[in-house]
Design a protein around this motif. Structure first.
Motif, PDB file in Angstrom:
ATOM      1  N   GLN A   1      -9.664  33.179 -34.257  1.00 29.84           N
ATOM      2  CA  GLN A   1      -8.473  32.759 -33.519  1.00 29.84           C
ATOM      3  C   GLN A   1      -7.480  33.910 -33.408  1.00 29.84           C
ATOM      4  N   PRO A   2      -7.148  34.346 -32.179  1.00 34.96           N
ATOM      5  CA  PRO A   2      -6.147  35.406 -32.038  1.00 34.96           C
ATOM      6  C   PRO A   2      -4.726  34.866 -32.191  1.00 34.96           C
ATOM      7  N   TYR A   3      -3.884  35.679 -32.798  1.00 35.10           N
ATOM      8  CA  TYR A   3      -2.456  35.406 -32.936  1.00 35.10           C
ATOM      9  C   TYR A   3      -1.678  36.556 -32.295  1.00 35.10           C
ATOM     10  N   TYR A   4      -0.507  36.219 -31.781  1.00 41.88           N
ATOM     11  CA  TYR A   4       0.394  37.237 -31.246  1.00 41.88           C
ATOM     12  C   TYR A   4       1.612  37.315 -32.159  1.00 41.88           C
ATOM     13  N   ILE A   5       2.008  38.540 -32.523  1.00 42.09           N
ATOM     14  CA  ILE A   5       3.140  38.766 -33.421  1.00 42.09           C
ATOM     15  C   ILE A   5       4.186  39.585 -32.682  1.00 42.09           C
ATOM     16  N   ARG A   6       5.445  39.185 -32.810  1.00 41.72           N
ATOM     17  CA  ARG A   6       6.546  39.906 -32.172  1.00 41.72           C
ATOM     18  C   ARG A   6       7.816  39.695 -32.976  1.00 41.72           C
TER      19      ARG A   6
ATOM     20  N   TRP B   1       1.968  42.681 -31.082  1.00 41.51           N
ATOM     21  CA  TRP B   1       0.582  43.047 -31.350  1.00 41.51           C
ATOM     22  C   TRP B   1      -0.215  41.788 -31.689  1.00 41.51           C
ATOM     23  N   TYR B   2      -1.538  41.934 -31.653  1.00 40.87           N
ATOM     24  CA  TYR B   2      -2.441  40.812 -31.893  1.00 40.87           C
ATOM     25  C   TYR B   2      -3.174  40.982 -33.218  1.00 40.87           C
ATOM     26  N   GLU B   3      -3.478  39.866 -33.835  1.00 36.15           N
ATOM     27  CA  GLU B   3      -4.379  39.815 -34.986  1.00 36.15           C
ATOM     28  C   GLU B   3      -5.346  38.651 -34.788  1.00 36.15           C
ATOM     29  N   TRP B   4      -6.514  38.754 -35.409  1.00 38.23           N
ATOM     30  CA  TRP B   4      -7.519  37.698 -35.328  1.00 38.23           C
ATOM     31  C   TRP B   4      -7.742  37.094 -36.706  1.00 38.23           C
TER      32      TRP B   4
ATOM     33  N   MET C   1      -3.792  45.474 -39.373  1.00 34.01           N
ATOM     34  CA  MET C   1      -3.537  45.536 -37.935  1.00 34.01           C
ATOM     35  C   MET C   1      -4.857  45.768 -37.222  1.00 34.01           C
ATOM     36  N   CYS C   2      -5.249  44.825 -36.407  1.00 30.49           N
ATOM     37  CA  CYS C   2      -6.601  44.828 -35.840  1.00 30.49           C
ATOM     38  C   CYS C   2      -6.786  45.798 -34.678  1.00 30.49           C
ATOM     39  N   GLY C   3      -5.728  46.262 -34.089  1.00 32.00           N
ATOM     40  CA  GLY C   3      -5.915  47.263 -33.064  1.00 32.00           C
ATOM     41  C   GLY C   3      -5.812  46.787 -31.641  1.00 32.00           C
ATOM     42  N   ARG C   4      -4.824  45.964 -31.347  1.00 31.43           N
ATOM     43  CA  ARG C   4      -4.532  45.571 -29.969  1.00 31.43           C
ATOM     44  C   ARG C   4      -3.032  45.316 -29.893  1.00 31.43           C
ATOM     45  N   LEU C   5      -2.369  45.837 -28.894  1.00 27.12           N
ATOM     46  CA  LEU C   5      -0.922  45.692 -28.805  1.00 27.12           C
ATOM     47  C   LEU C   5      -0.494  45.486 -27.367  1.00 27.12           C
ATOM     48  N   THR C   6       0.805  45.223 -27.177  1.00 22.91           N
ATOM     49  CA  THR C   6       1.365  45.061 -25.835  1.00 22.91           C
ATOM     50  C   THR C   6       2.516  46.037 -25.631  1.00 22.91           C
ATOM     51  N   GLN C   7       2.582  46.569 -24.437  1.00 23.84           N
ATOM     52  CA  GLN C   7       3.715  47.382 -23.965  1.00 23.84           C
ATOM     53  C   GLN C   7       3.959  46.977 -22.518  1.00 23.84           C
ATOM     54  N   TYR C   8       4.754  45.945 -22.315  1.00 23.46           N
ATOM     55  CA  TYR C   8       4.940  45.488 -20.937  1.00 23.46           C
ATOM     56  C   TYR C   8       6.319  45.817 -20.375  1.00 23.46           C
ATOM     57  N   ARG C   9       7.281  46.145 -21.220  1.00 21.87           N
ATOM     58  CA  ARG C   9       8.581  46.567 -20.701  1.00 21.87           C
ATOM     59  C   ARG C   9       8.498  47.991 -20.157  1.00 21.87           C
ATOM     60  N   GLY C  10       9.569  48.421 -19.491  1.00 28.98           N
ATOM     61  CA  GLY C  10       9.642  49.793 -19.026  1.00 28.98           C
ATOM     62  C   GLY C  10      10.109  50.720 -20.127  1.00 28.98           C
ATOM     63  N   ILE C  11       9.843  52.003 -19.972  1.00 28.33           N
ATOM     64  CA  ILE C  11      10.202  52.964 -21.012  1.00 28.33           C
ATOM     65  C   ILE C  11      11.713  53.004 -21.234  1.00 28.33           C
TER      66      ILE C  11
ATOM     67  N   THR D   1      -8.171  32.877 -26.377  1.00 29.99           N
ATOM     68  CA  THR D   1      -9.212  33.842 -26.742  1.00 29.99           C
ATOM     69  C   THR D   1      -9.487  34.873 -25.654  1.00 29.99           C
ATOM     70  N   ALA D   2      -8.854  34.736 -24.487  1.00 29.11           N
ATOM     71  CA  ALA D   2      -9.099  35.698 -23.402  1.00 29.11           C
ATOM     72  C   ALA D   2      -8.678  37.105 -23.791  1.00 29.11           C
ATOM     73  N   VAL D   3      -7.759  37.233 -24.755  1.00 33.62           N
ATOM     74  CA  VAL D   3      -7.308  38.561 -25.162  1.00 33.62           C
ATOM     75  C   VAL D   3      -8.432  39.350 -25.818  1.00 33.62           C
ATOM     76  N   GLY D   4      -9.483  38.678 -26.249  1.00 32.04           N
ATOM     77  CA  GLY D   4     -10.592  39.383 -26.868  1.00 32.04           C
ATOM     78  C   GLY D   4     -11.333  40.316 -25.926  1.00 32.04           C
ATOM     79  N   ASN D   5     -11.211  40.093 -24.628  1.00 33.28           N
ATOM     80  CA  ASN D   5     -11.827  40.968 -23.629  1.00 33.28           C
ATOM     81  C   ASN D   5     -10.770  41.961 -23.157  1.00 33.28           C
ATOM     82  N   VAL D   6     -10.964  43.250 -23.445  1.00 31.80           N
ATOM     83  CA  VAL D   6      -9.947  44.251 -23.139  1.00 31.80           C
ATOM     84  C   VAL D   6      -9.694  44.393 -21.645  1.00 31.80           C
ATOM     85  N   ARG D   7     -10.601  43.885 -20.823  1.00 31.45           N
ATOM     86  CA  ARG D   7     -10.386  43.973 -19.375  1.00 31.45           C
ATOM     87  C   ARG D   7      -9.378  42.935 -18.892  1.00 31.45           C
TER      88      ARG D   7
END
Length: 221
Positions: A115-120, A103-106, A1-11, A204-210
């Protein structure tokens, strides 16, 4: 696990996945989190229990014991060692769930950029990641996500993956009083299989944390 994830839903969406009738103490807020590129050392929503009942908190992603000042705080813990190694001994009893949308992996394709991948999850539900941490309300608080060897096609994306629990097991994981041996066997043997997930290439834009926004999880053209 490369260390980038998503949390876009509400709690509330994450809590509803657990189907617990209890009243939750919500220290995260009611609005969608809308985070599509969550990096280590930032605050992440975690679900856990304390003596007052279930609660949702924002906790720093990453933890190390007070004596390990010679290294950066890890963000993950290997399931094969987490229950017995000295590094995580202090927080092994303090269990939580990190609910993520994905979450993302490269993957190294041989070019100049990986190449980044998104896993869900295939079923669209949040992934409930087994977590341990320090939750004392101090500057030393933090958490790590437990990881295991990847299985099936996930090996082609990365050799490690978070241990994702079913909702029933996630509730059991955070319940008070579970014996250490049972907790260890749960994360060793009962994580969701590779077939529960889907993965695809993203830009590849996900590579920039901003960079943030739902366009980050769209399939690459």
């Amino acid at each position: 696990m490369c260390g980038r994830l998503t949390q876009y839903r509400g709690i509330h969406d994450f809590v509803d996945t657990l189907s617990m009738p209890n009243v939750w103490r919500n220290n995260v807020g009611d609005q969608p989190l809308s985070r599509y590129n969550v990096a280590p050392t930032t605050s992440v929503a975690v679900l856990r229990m304390d003596i007052t009942g279930p609660r949702a908190d924002l906790v720093r992603w990453g933890w190390r014991p007070h004596w390990a000042t010679d290294r950066a705080a890890p963000i993950n813990a290997r399931v094969e060692k987490v229950a017995h190694g000295p590094f995580f001994r202090a927080i092994w009893p303090h269990r939580a769930i990190t609910p993520v949308d994905g979450w993302y992996e490269w993957v190294d394709g041989g070019g100049s950029k990986k190449q980044p991948y998104y896993i869900r999850r295939r079923d669209g539900r949040p992934a409930l990641c087994a977590t341990i941490g320090q939750f004392e309300g101090t500057d030393h608080d933090g958490f790590v996500i437990i990881t295991a060897d990847a299985q099936g096609g996930l090996v082609d994306v990365h050799d490690r993956r978070p241990v994702v629990l079913s909702p029933d097991l996630a509730v059991e994981w955070i319940a008070a009083g579970m014996p250490s041996e049972h907790a260890e066997q749960m994360v060793l043997n009962l994580g969701e299989p590779a077939e529960a997930f889907e993965w695809y290439r993203v830009g590849t834009a996900v590579g920039n944390v901003r960079n943030q926004g739902p366009e980050l999880i769209l399939p690459a053209q």
